[in-house]
Design a protein around this motif. Structure first.
Motif, PDB file in Angstrom:
ATOM      1  N   UNK A 278       0.846  -1.195   0.000  1.00 16.01           N
ATOM      2  CA  UNK A 278       0.000   0.000   0.000  1.00 16.01           C
ATOM      3  C   UNK A 278       0.874   1.234   0.000  1.00 16.01           C
ATOM      4  N   UNK A 279       0.309   2.330  -0.421  1.00 11.74           N
ATOM      5  CA  UNK A 279       1.026   3.591  -0.475  1.00 11.74           C
ATOM      6  C   UNK A 279       0.588   4.497   0.667  1.00 11.74           C
ATOM      7  N   UNK A 280       1.471   5.390   1.056  1.00 16.82           N
ATOM      8  CA  UNK A 280       1.161   6.347   2.107  1.00 16.82           C
ATOM      9  C   UNK A 280      -0.078   7.145   1.704  1.00 16.82           C
ATOM     10  N   UNK A 288      -7.283  -3.647   4.371  1.00 13.16           N
ATOM     11  CA  UNK A 288      -6.743  -2.987   3.188  1.00 13.16           C
ATOM     12  C   UNK A 288      -5.385  -3.564   2.812  1.00 13.16           C
ATOM     13  N   UNK A 289      -4.544  -3.816   3.804  1.00  9.59           N
ATOM     14  CA  UNK A 289      -3.214  -4.351   3.540  1.00  9.59           C
ATOM     15  C   UNK A 289      -3.302  -5.787   3.028  1.00  9.59           C
ATOM     16  N   UNK A 290      -4.179  -6.600   3.628  1.00 10.58           N
ATOM     17  CA  UNK A 290      -4.304  -7.987   3.167  1.00 10.58           C
ATOM     18  C   UNK A 290      -4.849  -8.055   1.747  1.00 10.58           C
ATOM     19  N   UNK A 291      -5.828  -7.219   1.420  1.00  7.21           N
ATOM     20  CA  UNK A 291      -6.367  -7.189   0.059  1.00  7.21           C
ATOM     21  C   UNK A 291      -5.268  -6.826  -0.930  1.00  7.21           C
ATOM     22  N   UNK A 292      -4.484  -5.805  -0.593  1.00  4.50           N
ATOM     23  CA  UNK A 292      -3.407  -5.375  -1.484  1.00  4.50           C
ATOM     24  C   UNK A 292      -2.334  -6.455  -1.626  1.00  4.50           C
TER      25      UNK A 292
END
Length: 346
Positions: A278-280, A288-292
């Motif tokens: 993920x981006x800042x 969100x992190x797991x999906x990405x």
């Protein structure tokens, strides 16, 4: 690459077909607008992936039974995949199965600790019952923690639950967290048993990301909502790290203000490295992190265990959403609010 195609082409086709049976966004939105639990049950009885698990349950009296039934749909899908998988693929899938075992143990522990819940008429899914480390009938029939311990005798969970119970002071929340920690420790150790290097690498990346972000979210919640001390929080963390550095964990534990905590999080590899998921500025959350992470790894290795793990993740997510929708309907929460809770707003 040729080996990957040979080993995964059939499994990839199967996963694609199973993915087509997941509920669409439009169907989930429609469910939130139902006015009774009975309407939702009627819909699920006719929907492909849930028809089979409702087949032998003519009478469904309450919410607990519905949750157990739709949960069995996950185990049934897992069984289909496991039977189709080869030896190397099964090694990866077995660590996922441990999580299912721990989830059932947590359910049974909550039931016996919260005496007002009563006993559920819980029927184990056949594949799960046949492969679980414990005797499911004995576990579901337990009426006390001691009976749970007897049902777990000789399994890897007996000593774990006995220790957790003795240290918890009868607090279910603490027991549940420690059971999760126990799962992550065992699953991380079992990665060594995966013989295929690529499969082991993928599983390490998925599980490692999950562990790091469970710890981040647990730290944030303990600080934000409970005002717990750093020492108390540290005792509730998974003693494993993957991309988080020790100094970062120490800094998060010591941070007194939310903005200081988030500044350290945003400086971790999850936001700063070239391969960051993920981006800042993106939503900072476990989901969100797991999906990405899944999106990136499935794109890189389409013929691997990654799409299989992603399907099981999505199926678990679907069941979580159905459970939330069911609860919302039961308490007559407006459809719009339920949609916001399960992140499917129009």
């Amino acid at each position: 690459m040729a080996d990957g195609l040979l080993a995964y082409s059939g499994l990839a086709t199967k996963i694609k077909a199973m993915r087509g049976r997941l509920l669409s966004r439009e169907e989930l939105l429609r469910l939130t607008e139902y006015e009774s639990v009975e309407e939702m049950i009627s819909f699920l009885r006719e929907y492909g992936s849930y028809t089979a698990v409702f087949a032998d349950r003519e009478e469904v009296a309450h919410r607990g039974q519905v949750e157990a039934i739709i949960g069995n749909s996950l185990y049934k899908d897992y069984g289909r995949i496991y039977r189709f998988a080869g030896r190397g693929q099964r090694q990866a899938l077995e660590q996922v199965f441990m999580r299912y075992e721990v989830n059932e143990l947590k359910y049974c522990l909550e039931r016996v600790m919260q005496r007002g819940m009563g006993k559920e008429d819980r029927k184990p899914e056949p594949f799960f019952a046949a492969h679980a480390a414990f005797e499911t009938a004995a576990l579901y029939g337990a009426g006390s923690v001691q009976e749970l311990l007897q049902a777990l005798g000789g399994t890897r969970y007996a000593g774990l639950l006995e220790r957790i119970w003795s240290e918890s002071g009868g607090d279910y929340g603490r027991c549940a967290i420690q059971l999760d920690i126990g799962y992550y420790r065992m699953a991380w150790k079992r990665l060594e048993n995966i013989s295929d290097r690529r499969t082991r690498e993928i599983c390490t990346r998925i599980l490692g990301t999950e562990i790091d972000w469970q710890n981040i979210m647990w730290m944030y919640r303990f600080k934000q909502f409970y005002g717990s001390s750093p020492a108390d929080i540290a005792s509730e963390l998974i003693p494993v790290t993957w991309r988080l550095r020790k100094a970062e964990l120490t800094g998060m534990l010591a941070a007194e203000q939310p903005q200081d905590f988030m500044r350290i999080v945003e400086g971790t590899a999850y936001f700063t490295e070239r391969d960051a998921p993920v981006k800042l500025g993106d939503e900072i959350s476990y989901r969100a992190v797991m999906e990405a992470t899944y999106r990136k790894i499935c794109g890189r290795y389409p013929m691997s265990i990654a799409p299989v793990m992603k399907y099981l993740y999505d199926k678990e997510r679907e069941i979580d959403m159905l459970t939330t929708i069911l609860e919302g309907i039961r308490y007559r929460i407006p459809a719009k609010e339920i949609q916001e809770l399960v992140l499917i707003t129009a």
